[in-house]
Write an enzyme that holds these catalytic residues in place. Structure first.
Site, short mmCIF file in Angstrom:
data_model
loop_
_atom_site.label_atom_id
_atom_site.label_comp_id
_atom_site.label_asym_id
_atom_site.label_seq_id
_atom_site.Cartn_x
_atom_site.Cartn_y
_atom_site.Cartn_z
N ASP A 24 -6.09 -4.40 -2.59
CA ASP A 24 -7.40 -4.23 -1.92
C ASP A 24 -8.55 -5.03 -2.55
O ASP A 24 -9.67 -4.50 -2.69
CB ASP A 24 -7.78 -2.75 -1.85
CG ASP A 24 -6.79 -1.93 -1.04
OD1 ASP A 24 -5.81 -2.50 -0.55
OD2 ASP A 24 -7.00 -0.70 -0.91
N LYS A 129 -2.93 -1.82 5.32
CA LYS A 129 -2.53 -0.41 5.14
C LYS A 129 -3.67 0.52 5.57
O LYS A 129 -4.83 0.28 5.24
CB LYS A 129 -2.12 -0.16 3.69
CG LYS A 129 -3.23 -0.36 2.67
CD LYS A 129 -2.72 -0.02 1.28
CE LYS A 129 -3.75 -0.24 0.20
NZ LYS A 129 -4.91 0.64 0.26
N CYS A 162 -6.81 3.73 -4.72
CA CYS A 162 -5.63 3.06 -4.13
C CYS A 162 -4.62 2.58 -5.17
O CYS A 162 -3.42 2.55 -4.91
CB CYS A 162 -6.08 1.91 -3.25
SG CYS A 162 -6.90 2.50 -1.76
N1 TIU Z 1 -8.87 0.53 -2.42
C1 TIU Z 1 -9.38 1.73 -2.68
O1 TIU Z 1 -9.31 2.23 -3.78
N2 TIU Z 1 -10.03 2.38 -1.64
C2 TIU Z 1 -11.08 3.21 -1.80
O2 TIU Z 1 -11.53 3.82 -0.87
N3 TIU Z 1 -11.57 3.28 -3.05
C3 TIU Z 1 -12.70 3.87 -3.46
O3 TIU Z 1 -12.88 4.00 -4.65
N4 TIU Z 1 -13.58 4.27 -2.56
#
Ligand code: TIU
Length: 220
Positions: A24, A129, A162
């Site tokens: 991400d 995802k 994530c």
């Molecule tokens: N990629 C991920 O961690 N998604 C989130 O929503 N993370 C947050 O810390 N908000």
């Protein structure tokens, strides 16, 4: 087999069966105006891991090893977005609403795309995802099995959301996971510290953590 200095003990990097997983590294999480900022986060806290991940990506590519990218996003018609997730956190801008970088967290929008420093090469696998777990609703497990991959070097954001969720789910599916300590960041530095400790406690109950420098040394 090459050995990487790691916690709670050395990690064996099986170069024939390993991939770099970049979780991400999207504008929506890392840049002002994105989803994470709309949830009230200071996105500058994520910046330190961007060059570290870029260096690891370069080293894996040079060694001819797979680099896999995930992005958290939803279909334009929101059919894969649970109402609970849409409403959660009472964000200034909800998922699917227009923002400065396009519709928030919608696949294909500018904000959902990767920060340029960590962008995939054309031939690399990109997993879209809908959740925090990179295996949920995706083809990641099939891909890893087809490629005969049994070890993952994990990077990305955020450590306690994530990244941690994916590492736990990868561990349950039989993968040996090394989380790169300086290749991941959180909006809560104390949560990052805690997560690294929790993953490696009890003799590596979920896996290993180690520094990028030690991974790079082995790849060189
Ligand atoms: N990629 C991920 O961690 N998604 C989130 O929503 N993370 C947050 O810390 N908000």
């Amino acid at each position: 087999m090459p050995i990487i200095k790691a916690r709670p003990f050395d990690f064996q990097l099986d170069l024939d069966h390993v991939a770099l997983l970049c979780i991400d590294m999207q504008r929506d999480f890392c840049l002002p105006g994105g989803f994470a900022e709309s949830l009230g986060n200071d996105v500058s806290l994520l910046a330190p891991c961007i060059p570290v991940i870029a260096e690891l990506q370069g080293a894996f590519r040079k060694a001819g090893l797979p680099v896999i990218h995930t992005k958290e996003c939803h279909k334009p018609d929101l059919s894969d977005l649970p109402t609970a997730k849409r409403k959660r956190g009472n964000p200034k801008r909800m998922i699917g609403e227009p923002g400065p970088m396009g519709r928030i967290l919608i696949d294909g929008e500018e904000g959902t795309d990767f920060v340029p420093e960590n962008a995939p090469e054309e031939y690399e696998l990109v997993i879209s995802k809908p959740g925090k777990d990179s295996f949920y609703g995706t083809g990641l497990l099939d891909y890893l099995h087809r490629r005969n991959i049994s070890g993952l070097v994990i990077t990305g954001v955020t450590t306690d959301v994530c990244v941690q969720t994916t590492m736990r789910c990868a561990n349950d599916r039989g993968f040996d996971c090394l989380l790169v300590e300086d290749g991941t960041e959180s909006f809560f530095p104390e949560f990052k510290e805690y997560t690294l400790k929790a993953l490696t406690a009890q003799g590596g109950i979920v896996g290993w953590t180690g520094k990028s420098q030690h991974v790079l040394e082995v790849l060189e």
